[in-house]
Design a protein around this motif. Structure first.
Motif, PDB file in Angstrom:
ATOM      1  N   GLU A 160      48.049  44.760  34.418  1.00  0.00           N
ATOM      2  CA  GLU A 160      48.887  43.850  35.198  1.00  0.00           C
ATOM      3  C   GLU A 160      50.225  44.485  35.579  1.00  0.00           C
ATOM      4  O   GLU A 160      50.896  44.030  36.506  1.00  0.00           O
ATOM      5  N   LYS A 163      51.176  48.094  38.944  1.00  0.00           N
ATOM      6  CA  LYS A 163      51.765  48.026  40.291  1.00  0.00           C
ATOM      7  C   LYS A 163      53.286  48.205  40.258  1.00  0.00           C
ATOM      8  O   LYS A 163      53.877  48.615  41.264  1.00  0.00           O
ATOM      9  N   SER A 164      53.903  47.919  39.126  1.00  0.00           N
ATOM     10  CA  SER A 164      55.358  48.047  39.037  1.00  0.00           C
ATOM     11  C   SER A 164      55.807  49.507  39.046  1.00  0.00           C
ATOM     12  O   SER A 164      56.999  49.786  39.150  1.00  0.00           O
ATOM     13  N   ASP A 166      54.867  51.624  41.381  1.00  0.00           N
ATOM     14  CA  ASP A 166      54.758  52.118  42.765  1.00  0.00           C
ATOM     15  C   ASP A 166      55.953  52.950  43.201  1.00  0.00           C
ATOM     16  O   ASP A 166      55.796  54.077  43.702  1.00  0.00           O
ATOM     17  N   PRO A 187      44.055  52.931  39.880  1.00  0.00           N
ATOM     18  CA  PRO A 187      44.309  52.908  41.328  1.00  0.00           C
ATOM     19  C   PRO A 187      45.095  54.122  41.822  1.00  0.00           C
ATOM     20  O   PRO A 187      45.284  54.288  43.012  1.00  0.00           O
ATOM     21  N   TYR A 188      45.554  54.957  40.895  1.00  0.00           N
ATOM     22  CA  TYR A 188      46.372  56.114  41.272  1.00  0.00           C
ATOM     23  C   TYR A 188      45.799  57.388  40.655  1.00  0.00           C
ATOM     24  O   TYR A 188      45.326  57.388  39.517  1.00  0.00           O
TER      25      TYR A 188
END
Length: 618
Positions: A160, A163-164, A166, A187-188
């Motif tokens: 969760e 994404k922070s 990014d 995702p990366y």
């Protein structure tokens, strides 16, 4: 003769009891608590002699002692002590094999409440790593600062929270930070997945780590302060082990189901809560995030008997509509801190026979209080017995600078009973202070030297306390550039720095103001606009939301032509704090953060009245 002797002795005993009840009514409460504390200390020493010396040792010991006992209940999952032990071994084996982690490495952990937070933490401990708990609300600048200050070269984030990263992903990669995400895929490219690898490795027990020095560092827990950005408080092994006794001292037992809704990156949840469950051999009912509407339903569903709170949590419960579950439960103890007296009374009247165990403690050191009586309001007692185990003093301090007042000979001055003073405690083996990582200057500022005699060293809590004539201790206020809102400490300097980057602001002064019906203080900013610029409420709102966690948002703005400063060029906050945000007493333009409009709107008297009455909720 015998009859006379018996009669005289009985009369004397009765007179002594009457004297005690009148002049020392809490003598037996104090003595019983002190003996209980001594008994816990003896048990701890006995364990240490058998080799159970650290927080991790205590968990492994409990996992061997009660392997099948449920340790964590989370949503529909039930993990026994053995389950967590094995799963933590799996994480340790992955990190050792693929992350090349070893004893002494520092790993930052940024996850929300879930069982794997505990499993990853314990797995890293089994490798001898030092873990740094990160507040998952922090933004990019604070995140980079936290990693740099504690020296972490590995970062583990929850699915969760990924994404922070990014905005800072490339910076982290360039700095050589090894990144992992708690997921089966990533995702990366720069972040490796963890859960897929955990399923493929063995859960065998790792080789026993070498003997640990109890005064060495165990954890890093970040706390706000006057430096602006979060400070990494070093938590010693002895401090962590002492925290594990908290729930027992509050009256919890091995048969309790203990409900933890506070974030695990806080000491309250991780050391007092999870540690307390381990020390007792109790079961932890863990929730991802506190929900006032679901609280009592959870208590009934999971047969909760003890829960942890902060004062704000109890107020949220009181503000909820009444339900059948709020009295149809088995909760008998609520343990925590920051509970306001009026909320305390209403809570006790509404939710059944729940014993409130109010307390006070610090992340950095072991000084603390527990209110083991039925008195509403105090955080604990300052009896003769209590000061034997954890000594402290309340010092007279300057009302402007909050520096301790010293005599001509250089010694500090104690306040009298009934007066507010600065809480300090001697630094010792049982009350260690390892300082803040990467910040020697701030570490030294927390220490007071030559307080009562040459060479003595005391820790300055920065908190103002009062000891009344009955020896009850009350929390009064927190000095320095922090205020507390929504259960979090907010650094005014950090917020000021964030706001100062707006191009239409010339100066910013951030402080906390009291709001009727709320614990702590809400954020407010006095600002000076640059010439030929107007306040852009929409931009201000977007900037705040993007760069600050919600509890640090300034809810009120005050536009001034200039900011008052001291002769040493420090911003004046005292008068601003006292004046608050009432339009009747402030002639300057005032604004209120309206989340529904995503803007700062004019703070009229009618809006103020709605906030004060509770019609508008903050």
């Amino acid at each position: 003769m015998i009859t006379l002797l018996f009669t005289t002795s009985a009369a004397g005993l009765l007179a002594l009891l009457i004297f005690q009840r009148i002049f020392y009514p809490y003598f037996w409460d104090d003595l019983i608590y002190y003996l209980k504390l001594k008994r816990v200390g003896k048990t701890m020493m006995a364990r240490m002699k058998s080799g159970v010396t650290t927080y991790l040792d205590c968990f492994v010991h409990q996992a061997k002692r009660t392997p099948e006992k449920p340790f964590v209940l989370f949503e529909d999952q039930v993990l026994s002590y053995q389950d967590v032990d094995i799963r933590s071994n799996k994480f340790a084996n992955v990190f050792r094999a693929e992350g090349s982690l070893k004893e002494g490495d520092i790993v930052a952990l940024m996850m929300s409440n879930e069982p794997d937070f505990i499993c990853v933490w314990f797995g890293l401990c089994k490798l001898g790593c030092e873990v740094a708990f990160l507040n998952f609300n922090i933004k990019s600048k604070s995140l980079l600062h936290c990693l740099q200050s504690c020296g972490a070269k590995t970062l583990v984030v929850g699915s969760e929270q990924v994404k922070s990263l990014d905005e800072v992903l490339q910076t982290l990669a360039n700095d050589g930070i090894d990144m992992w995400v708690m997921d089966v895929g990533s995702p990366y490219q720069e972040i490796r997945s963890l859960l897929d690898k955990v399923e493929l490795v063995s859960g065998e027990t790792l080789p026993i780590a070498p003997q640990t020095n109890l005064m060495s560092n165990f954890l890093f827990i970040f706390t706000s302060g006057t430096t602006g950005l979060p400070k990494a408080a070093r938590i010693s092994h002895i401090k962590a082990v002492m925290c594990m006794a908290y729930l027992r001292m509050c009256g919890a037992t091995a048969s309790d189901n203990i409900y933890i809704t506070l974030p695990l990156y806080h000491m309250s949840a991780s050391l007092l809560g999870i540690g307390g469950c381990i020390e007792l051999g109790a079961t932890c009912v863990l929730r991802r995030k506190f929900s006032a509407s679901q609280f009592w339903r959870d208590c009934k569903k999971y047969n909760v008997t003890v829960f942890q709170y902060i004062g704000e949590l109890c107020r949220y419960l009181i503000n909820q509509p009444k339900t059948a579950e709020e009295t149809d439960h088995k909760v008998r103890i609520a343990a925590g801190s920051g509970l306001r007296a009026d909320v305390w009374k209403e809570f006790a009247q509404r939710f059944g026979k729940i014993r409130i165990c109010e307390s006070y403690g610090l992340t950095e050191t072991s000084i603390g209080f527990v209110n083991y009586t039925n008195e509403i309001g105090p955080v604990g007692r300052a009896s003769y017995f209590n000061k034997l185990s954890l000594p402290f003093e309340l010092l007279k301090c300057d009302p402007q600078t909050y520096e301790p007042v010293r005599t001509e000979t250089g010694q500090c001055v104690k306040v009298k009973k009934g007066e507010t003073g600065l809480l300090v405690a001697p630094v010792s083996f049982t009350n260690p202070f390892l300082g803040y990582a990467g910040n020697k200057e701030m570490s030294e500022k927390k220490l007071l030297r030559n307080v009562f005699k040459d060479g003595d060293v005391y820790f300055n809590t920065g908190d103002l306390m009062l000891q009344d004539h009955r020896d009850f201790v009350y929390f009064r206020d927190r000095v320095g550039d922090t205020f507390r809102w929504k259960g979090e400490n907010v650094s005014t300097t950090e917020v000021s720095e964030i706001l100062g980057s707006l191009d239409f602001l010339q100066e910013v002064n951030v402080y906390g103001v009291a709001v009727p019906g709320y614990e702590g203080r809400a954020g407010m900013a006095a600002v000076v606009l640059k010439s030929d610029h107007d306040l852009d409420g929409g931009r201000f709102y977007n900037h705040v939301v993007k760069n600050l966690p919600s509890y640090a948002w300034p809810l009120f703005l005050r536009v001034q032509t200039h900011l008052d400063i001291t002769e040493t060029f420090k911003q004046q906050k005292g008068t601003l704090v006292q004046q608050g945000f009432c339009p009747k007493t402030i002639q300057e333009p005032l604004y209120f953060l309206d989340t529904s409009q995503k803007n700062y709107i004019s703070l009229s008297q009618s809006v103020y009245d709605d906030i004060a009455s509770g019609k508008i909720r903050l």
